[in-house]
Scaffold this motif. Structure first.
Motif, short mmCIF file in Angstrom:
data_model
loop_
_atom_site.label_atom_id
_atom_site.label_comp_id
_atom_site.label_asym_id
_atom_site.label_seq_id
_atom_site.Cartn_x
_atom_site.Cartn_y
_atom_site.Cartn_z
N ALA A 10 70.76 -69.38 -3.41
CA ALA A 10 71.00 -68.08 -2.75
C ALA A 10 72.21 -68.18 -1.81
O ALA A 10 73.02 -67.25 -1.72
CB ALA A 10 69.75 -67.66 -1.98
N HIS A 11 72.34 -69.33 -1.13
CA HIS A 11 73.46 -69.53 -0.19
C HIS A 11 74.79 -69.53 -0.95
O HIS A 11 75.74 -68.84 -0.55
CB HIS A 11 73.25 -70.86 0.55
CG HIS A 11 74.24 -71.10 1.65
ND1 HIS A 11 74.30 -70.32 2.79
CD2 HIS A 11 75.24 -72.02 1.79
CE1 HIS A 11 75.26 -70.76 3.58
NE2 HIS A 11 75.85 -71.78 2.99
N VAL A 12 74.84 -70.29 -2.05
CA VAL A 12 76.08 -70.37 -2.82
C VAL A 12 76.43 -68.99 -3.41
O VAL A 12 77.59 -68.57 -3.35
CB VAL A 12 75.96 -71.44 -3.94
CG1 VAL A 12 77.18 -71.39 -4.87
CG2 VAL A 12 75.84 -72.83 -3.33
N LEU A 13 75.43 -68.29 -3.94
CA LEU A 13 75.69 -66.95 -4.49
C LEU A 13 76.23 -66.01 -3.40
O LEU A 13 77.14 -65.22 -3.66
CB LEU A 13 74.41 -66.37 -5.08
CG LEU A 13 74.15 -66.69 -6.56
CD1 LEU A 13 72.76 -66.23 -6.96
CD2 LEU A 13 75.20 -66.03 -7.46
N SER A 14 75.66 -66.10 -2.21
CA SER A 14 76.10 -65.25 -1.11
C SER A 14 77.55 -65.56 -0.74
O SER A 14 78.37 -64.65 -0.56
CB SER A 14 75.21 -65.44 0.12
OG SER A 14 73.88 -65.21 -0.21
N ILE A 15 77.87 -66.85 -0.65
CA ILE A 15 79.24 -67.27 -0.31
C ILE A 15 80.22 -66.79 -1.39
O ILE A 15 81.34 -66.35 -1.09
CB ILE A 15 79.33 -68.81 -0.16
CG1 ILE A 15 78.55 -69.27 1.07
CG2 ILE A 15 80.78 -69.29 -0.10
CD1 ILE A 15 79.25 -69.12 2.39
N VAL A 16 79.78 -66.89 -2.64
CA VAL A 16 80.61 -66.45 -3.77
C VAL A 16 80.96 -64.96 -3.62
O VAL A 16 82.11 -64.56 -3.80
CB VAL A 16 79.85 -66.73 -5.10
CG1 VAL A 16 80.30 -65.82 -6.22
CG2 VAL A 16 80.02 -68.19 -5.51
N VAL A 17 79.97 -64.16 -3.24
CA VAL A 17 80.22 -62.71 -3.08
C VAL A 17 81.09 -62.46 -1.83
O VAL A 17 81.98 -61.61 -1.86
CB VAL A 17 78.90 -61.93 -3.01
CG1 VAL A 17 79.17 -60.45 -2.75
CG2 VAL A 17 78.11 -62.09 -4.30
N VAL A 18 80.82 -63.21 -0.76
CA VAL A 18 81.66 -63.05 0.44
C VAL A 18 83.12 -63.32 0.09
O VAL A 18 84.00 -62.49 0.34
CB VAL A 18 81.22 -64.03 1.58
CG1 VAL A 18 82.24 -64.04 2.70
CG2 VAL A 18 79.86 -63.63 2.13
N PHE A 19 83.37 -64.47 -0.54
CA PHE A 19 84.75 -64.83 -0.85
C PHE A 19 85.37 -63.87 -1.86
O PHE A 19 86.49 -63.38 -1.66
CB PHE A 19 84.81 -66.27 -1.39
CG PHE A 19 86.20 -66.67 -1.83
CD1 PHE A 19 87.22 -66.83 -0.89
CD2 PHE A 19 86.52 -66.84 -3.16
CE1 PHE A 19 88.51 -67.17 -1.28
CE2 PHE A 19 87.80 -67.18 -3.57
CZ PHE A 19 88.80 -67.34 -2.62
N GLY A 20 84.65 -63.58 -2.93
CA GLY A 20 85.19 -62.71 -3.98
C GLY A 20 85.50 -61.31 -3.47
O GLY A 20 86.54 -60.73 -3.80
N SER A 21 84.61 -60.77 -2.65
CA SER A 21 84.83 -59.39 -2.17
C SER A 21 85.93 -59.34 -1.10
O SER A 21 86.77 -58.44 -1.12
CB SER A 21 83.52 -58.81 -1.62
OG SER A 21 83.03 -59.59 -0.57
N ILE A 22 85.94 -60.33 -0.22
CA ILE A 22 86.98 -60.31 0.82
C ILE A 22 88.35 -60.58 0.20
O ILE A 22 89.38 -60.13 0.69
CB ILE A 22 86.62 -61.29 1.96
CG1 ILE A 22 87.13 -60.72 3.28
CG2 ILE A 22 87.17 -62.68 1.76
CD1 ILE A 22 86.47 -61.27 4.49
#
Lengths: 165, 161
Positions: free
Chosen positions: A31-43
């Motif tokens: 869940a942490h890695v998926l969240s970071i992936v979305v943070v980075f991809g969206s920003i």
């Protein structure tokens, strides 16, 4: 003081559960890695627009309004899951150089975002139309991409420099 | 299957590049960082397209425009994912190839890629003003869920086999 706090976190019910349960840590990490992936991809979408590299016909403020709620939602998830992972081995994380570097980079990324919002966006220097943006916006975008890439790298290095629990 | 892959593992173990990557402690985390950054490109593209299909984000552009926007970066990221994935296999062949979660992940990747490519083609051929139908929305959402499954499997390779 800090040792008392780390002890309390490590001995808490949550910390003990995550450290002792066979599947809790891996699932929280997923869940942490998926969240970071979305943070980075969206920003990255917003940063590329700020830098003028992509999406130049999308109004920058409209793009921020539509994308940043996704970024913030993912960031909150990353912070919660990250805090849960921390409870499994507070001393290990606290003493880990990659973890400390990651926390510092997160603060710098937050400051970069804050400075950009206060000085550039609220100052009315960003024209909400198509085309290139002022130098301040382009620098903020480049800094943001660089900082978030470094956050990902530090996150990965944590896994290679310490046992999870 | 196991015998065949064990042969590949044994062959990789004899390669000097395997020893070089394994002995240089920084290569695997660096390559994994690039891998995760590329996952972010691919996953965010799928997520924004799905959210646009559901009319929850990105309203200034049509679904077709968003799909065109992400097409190049998604394709480029997928090639980098393949390259970085191969480096990880060369670094730790036994951990990857002999692991049933890795094999499940590869199967999921193939299925997800086929659906992603088909959806992308269909979206890019659409007129800009045409709203997304129920089928398109469902498939876009399915692609997001499938990429989540791929990412989950990717992380679980480290813990199970």
């Amino acid at each position: 003081m800090i040792e008392t706090l780390l002890d309390a976190i490590g001995q808490s019910a949550v910390g003990t559960f995550i450290a002792e349960n066979a599947v809790a840590f891996p699932w929280i990490e997923v869940a942490h890695v998926l969240s970071i992936v979305v943070v980075f991809g969206s920003i990255l979408l917003v940063d590329l627009r700020l830098m003028g590299v992509a999406g130049r016909d999308y109004p920058p403020l409209a793009l921020s309004r539509t994308i940043l709620p996704i970024t913030w939602t993912a960031f909150v998830c990353a912070a919660i899951t990250g805090a849960l992972l921390f409870t499994s081995n507070p001393y290990g994380y606290f003493e880990n150089t990659a973890f400390r570097a990651k926390m510092l980079l997160l603060v710098l990324a937050g400051l970069n975002m804050l400075v950009f919002h206060l000085l550039t966006m609220r100052g009315g220097r960003v024209n909400d139309g198509p085309g290139p943006l002022p130098v301040g916006a382009r620098v903020a975008g480049l800094l943001s991409v660089s900082l978030w890439l470094a956050v990902i790298a530090c996150g990965r290095w944590i896994g290679f420099t310490m046992a999870p629990f | 299957m196991d015998e065949l892959l064990q042969g590949v593992v044994n062959w990789i173990d004899t390669l000097s590049v395997h020893a070089t990557i394994r002995d240089a402690g920084w290569v695997v985390p660096a390559v994994q960082s690039i891998h995760i950054a590329c996952v972010a490109l691919v996953f965010t593209g799928a997520l924004i397209v799905a959210l646009r299909g559901l009319e929850l984000a990105g309203g200034h552009w049509s679904l077709a425009r968003w799909s065109r926007y992400f097409h190049g970066s998604t394709m480029a990221a997928l090639w980098v994912l393949l390259a970085t994935g191969l480096v990880m296999i060369v670094a730790e062949p036994e951990r990857e190839l002999m692991n049933w979660i890795f094999r499940t992940k590869m199967l999921l990747v193939v299925v997800t890629l086929l659906i992603t490519i088909a959806l992308g083609r269909r979206l890019r051929q659409r007129g800009a003003d045409r709203p997304a139908g129920g089928g398109v929305r469902l498939v876009a959402l399915l692609v997001v869920l499938l990429w989540i499954g791929v990412a989950m499997a990717g992380r679980w390779i480290a813990y199970a086999g």
